[in-house]
Scaffold this active site. Sequence first.
Site, PDB file in Angstrom:
ATOM      1  N   ASP A 116      25.305  36.917  50.685  1.00 24.79           N
ATOM      2  CA  ASP A 116      25.642  38.301  51.019  1.00 24.79           C
ATOM      3  C   ASP A 116      25.055  38.659  52.381  1.00 24.79           C
ATOM      4  O   ASP A 116      25.665  39.370  53.176  1.00 24.79           O
ATOM      5  CB  ASP A 116      25.073  39.270  49.975  1.00 24.79           C
ATOM      6  CG  ASP A 116      25.813  39.138  48.659  1.00 24.79           C
ATOM      7  OD1 ASP A 116      26.750  38.305  48.586  1.00 24.79           O
ATOM      8  OD2 ASP A 116      25.436  39.847  47.707  1.00 24.79           O
ATOM      9  N   LYS A 157      48.704  44.379  29.959  1.00 24.09           N
ATOM     10  CA  LYS A 157      49.098  45.684  30.503  1.00 24.09           C
ATOM     11  C   LYS A 157      47.823  46.411  30.924  1.00 24.09           C
ATOM     12  O   LYS A 157      47.086  46.943  30.087  1.00 24.09           O
ATOM     13  CB  LYS A 157      49.871  46.492  29.473  1.00 24.09           C
ATOM     14  CG  LYS A 157      50.470  47.747  30.071  1.00 24.09           C
ATOM     15  CD  LYS A 157      51.455  48.399  29.121  1.00 24.09           C
ATOM     16  CE  LYS A 157      52.208  49.535  29.782  1.00 24.09           C
ATOM     17  NZ  LYS A 157      51.346  50.584  30.321  1.00 24.09           N
ATOM     18  N   GLU A 161      48.276  47.021  39.932  1.00 20.95           N
ATOM     19  CA  GLU A 161      47.498  48.094  39.322  1.00 20.95           C
ATOM     20  C   GLU A 161      46.134  48.217  39.994  1.00 20.95           C
ATOM     21  O   GLU A 161      45.444  47.222  40.186  1.00 20.95           O
ATOM     22  CB  GLU A 161      47.308  47.716  37.840  1.00 20.95           C
ATOM     23  CG  GLU A 161      47.125  48.867  36.928  1.00 20.95           C
ATOM     24  CD  GLU A 161      48.444  49.526  36.506  1.00 20.95           C
ATOM     25  OE1 GLU A 161      49.519  49.193  37.050  1.00 20.95           O
ATOM     26  OE2 GLU A 161      48.359  50.397  35.639  1.00 20.95           O
ATOM     27  N   LYS A 168      52.590  47.751  23.053  1.00 15.99           N
ATOM     28  CA  LYS A 168      51.284  48.421  23.128  1.00 15.99           C
ATOM     29  C   LYS A 168      50.401  48.128  21.926  1.00 15.99           C
ATOM     30  O   LYS A 168      50.888  47.794  20.849  1.00 15.99           O
ATOM     31  CB  LYS A 168      51.489  49.932  23.237  1.00 15.99           C
ATOM     32  CG  LYS A 168      52.426  50.334  24.383  1.00 15.99           C
ATOM     33  CD  LYS A 168      51.715  50.908  25.545  1.00 15.99           C
ATOM     34  CE  LYS A 168      51.319  52.323  25.272  1.00 15.99           C
ATOM     35  NZ  LYS A 168      50.875  53.008  26.475  1.00 15.99           N
ATOM     36  N   CYS A 191      14.791  71.536  25.124  1.00 14.02           N
ATOM     37  CA  CYS A 191      13.801  72.253  24.330  1.00 14.02           C
ATOM     38  C   CYS A 191      12.503  72.207  25.128  1.00 14.02           C
ATOM     39  O   CYS A 191      12.097  71.145  25.588  1.00 14.02           O
ATOM     40  CB  CYS A 191      13.635  71.549  22.984  1.00 14.02           C
ATOM     41  SG  CYS A 191      12.086  71.957  22.155  1.00 14.02           S
TER      42      CYS A 191
HETATM   43  S1  IVH Z   1      55.608  45.697  35.449  1.00 10.91           S
HETATM   44  C1  IVH Z   1      59.671  47.460  35.921  1.00 10.91           C
HETATM   45  N1  IVH Z   1      53.338  44.605  34.675  1.00 10.91           N
HETATM   46  O1  IVH Z   1      52.693  49.902  33.210  1.00 10.91           O
HETATM   47  C2  IVH Z   1      58.340  46.831  35.806  1.00 10.91           C
HETATM   48  N2  IVH Z   1      53.466  46.973  34.735  1.00 10.91           N
HETATM   49  O2  IVH Z   1      55.093  51.706  32.183  1.00 10.91           O
HETATM   50  C3  IVH Z   1      57.260  47.796  35.893  1.00 10.91           C
HETATM   51  N3  IVH Z   1      51.402  48.091  34.078  1.00 10.91           N
HETATM   52  O3  IVH Z   1      53.782  51.792  35.932  1.00 10.91           O
HETATM   53  C4  IVH Z   1      55.922  47.325  35.995  1.00 10.91           C
HETATM   54  N4  IVH Z   1      50.231  46.283  33.703  1.00 10.91           N
HETATM   55  O4  IVH Z   1      51.350  50.984  35.919  1.00 10.91           O
HETATM   56  C5  IVH Z   1      54.004  45.751  34.908  1.00 10.91           C
HETATM   57  N5  IVH Z   1      51.406  43.493  34.007  1.00 10.91           N
HETATM   58  C6  IVH Z   1      52.062  44.631  34.255  1.00 10.91           C
HETATM   59  C7  IVH Z   1      51.460  45.898  34.075  1.00 10.91           C
HETATM   60  C8  IVH Z   1      52.211  47.058  34.319  1.00 10.91           C
HETATM   61  C9  IVH Z   1      50.216  47.614  33.714  1.00 10.91           C
HETATM   62  C10 IVH Z   1      51.718  49.547  34.139  1.00 10.91           C
HETATM   63  C11 IVH Z   1      52.245  49.997  35.482  1.00 10.91           C
HETATM   64  C12 IVH Z   1      53.563  50.629  35.212  1.00 10.91           C
HETATM   65  C13 IVH Z   1      53.500  50.914  33.754  1.00 10.91           C
HETATM   66  C14 IVH Z   1      54.898  50.812  33.188  1.00 10.91           C
END
Ligand code: IVH
Length: 671
Positions: free
Chosen positions: A33, A115, A174, A313, A425
Amino acid sequence: MNSSIEKEIESLRQKILDHDYRYYILAQPTISDGEYDRLMHRLQELEKHHPELAAPDSPTQRVGGRVTKEFPTVTHAVPMLSLSNTYSEEEVRDFDRRVHDTLGAAPFHYICELKFDGIAISLRYEDRIFVQGATRGDGIQGDDITQNLKTIRSIPLRIRPVRSAPRTLEVRGEAFMKRADFQRMNEERQLAGEKTFVNPRNSAAGTLKLQDSKLVASRPLNFVSYFLRSDDMELTGQFENLKLLHSLGFPTSEHSQTCRSIEEVIAYWQKWEQQRDELPYDIDGIVVKVNSLRQQELLGAVAKSPRWAVAFKFASRQAETPLKAIRLQVGRLGTITPVAELEPVFLGGSTVSRATLHNEEYIRELDIRIHDIVIVEKGGDVIPKVSGVNKEKRRAGAKIFRFPDTCPECHSKIFRFEGEANYYCENSDCPAQVKGRIGHFASRGAMDIEGLGEAVIDQFVQDGLMKNCADLYDLHDRRENILSLEGWGEKSVQNLFTAIEESKTRPFSRVVYGLGIRHIGTSIAQLLVDNFITIEQLIAATETDLQSLQGIGPQIAESVVRFFADQHNIRIVHRLKAAGVQLLEKKKHVRPSQQFSNKNFVLTGTLSSMTRDEARQRIESQGGKVVSSVSKNTDFVVVGADAGSKFEKAKTLGIPLLDEQKFLNMLQNES
Ligand code: IVH
């Protein structure tokens, strides 16, 4: 223009960007670093003196600086679609069926990704340089947050020059915050009396909206990419795109996986549903994508989401449940925390019947009333909390909660520190505080006294056997009293005494932590004993002494001084000492080295890479000594910028001089 300077600047930029890549993308740094900081420092210096050579993709841009008033609007070249959500195997099988129906007999496979629970962003590169970054907004238009995104170290400012790489492209992914970073940041904000964020996602969102990119630079944001678009080359599939993104220098997830059937997709989902807490960041499901881009095109999109991808989900870790009552809990420092008593509800694998409400302000802001239907949330590793109210379900009898003006445990007055949300307190003899302090002293991170749990402490305090942690070491005089209490026999008493005796061997830093000084956690306790090696030195330390240590600000310094100004605490310390508890640091971390050992150093002028105190610490940690004036017994004089008379004197006496670079080299060689 000086072309050798220009060359040096470019070479430094390239080096730093390369080290960023090694550090953030490959996780294989090749320099320390300190060396990295030195390269950056040199580049900053050169750019300062040659503003004409500034460049938007220079790594110095990462520190932020420009303050905007409003973000300009960006229209996305291709709309940023969202995903349709599925929550069950059945729904995801329906999705698979629809894909099969459209693609017919043609073979295809899926890519499954995590996701990420963050904020979607888009990054545009022209001629290999990062030129614009934007939020998703409504999918058609977003905000231009380029300056903020430049501060995120894992976002490359330049694409790596790999062969046949596209030069102009758009990357989407993201922005997110790791849970540990989020928690650390929130703790710091709380200490500073600032508002805390509810979860890492909100924290990332709030940070990206800041108009001051310097502030953004100080927040721990990360990035992961999952989408690539470019007209420069023929792209074939999502899997290939992820590989290409990685080789271009973008962070990608190592957990993406090819799945050849919907069964494999479901297995991937099950695996991550179980293992999500082991990841350092939050995910809220998986994303299933048809791999081939040609097949993606065939499948097309409906309304706002593609038909070639779906989000699968995880079951929510949020639930609604009635709030039965609000109970007030008094902590060891007197903090009064409201706790929600809930109708038990099953959430993220366990039953929750209590959740924190933080403080009065939090209750007022969310307008939480007793008998409301509240939203309870459980994160990866945090205690459950009430995060909102379902106001549509509010009943007529819902009661506004009034914070009392006396302590619920001892009925003394309660008060607030200026700028803080918590009530305290004021009575330090409040039984709840007494029990809390002893519990903290005996806890695992402090004196680690086995068998001295909450119930035993309650019993002993109630029966007047102890009022503070020093009383623990006199308990042997009360043997008969303890034996007469319910649940105690010869053996259990003996075990407890042995555990108490054993605690006398705990190192000084654990004792300092165990004393329960406000704002002193384990790492600050260690820092204190590293610098004040006996309790007497620590007691004598002034706020200025304390604040000269890196990591100690005015709040901590004041808290330490205030603690030892209280004679009651001093008496406890004396009794601990008399009992034989460790009140000095035995091993001072000295690693004698040849060049430093028993050598006298004088520091003069200002060093750019460290404070004088750090320089002193580093010299001492290698066995050297720092003295204040130059004499013939001085071995080295370290000369920083604007050095004065000591420098002159050293020259006349012929004492070896070390400029900053030489001094750093010497430290480097030895460590
Ligand atoms: S693909 C059309 N891949 O989920 C394809 N999205 O509801 C759109 N997200 O707005 C995105 N991880 O913020 C994709 N591995 C991933 C993801 C991802 C998170 C979020 C993203 C997007 C939302 C879609």
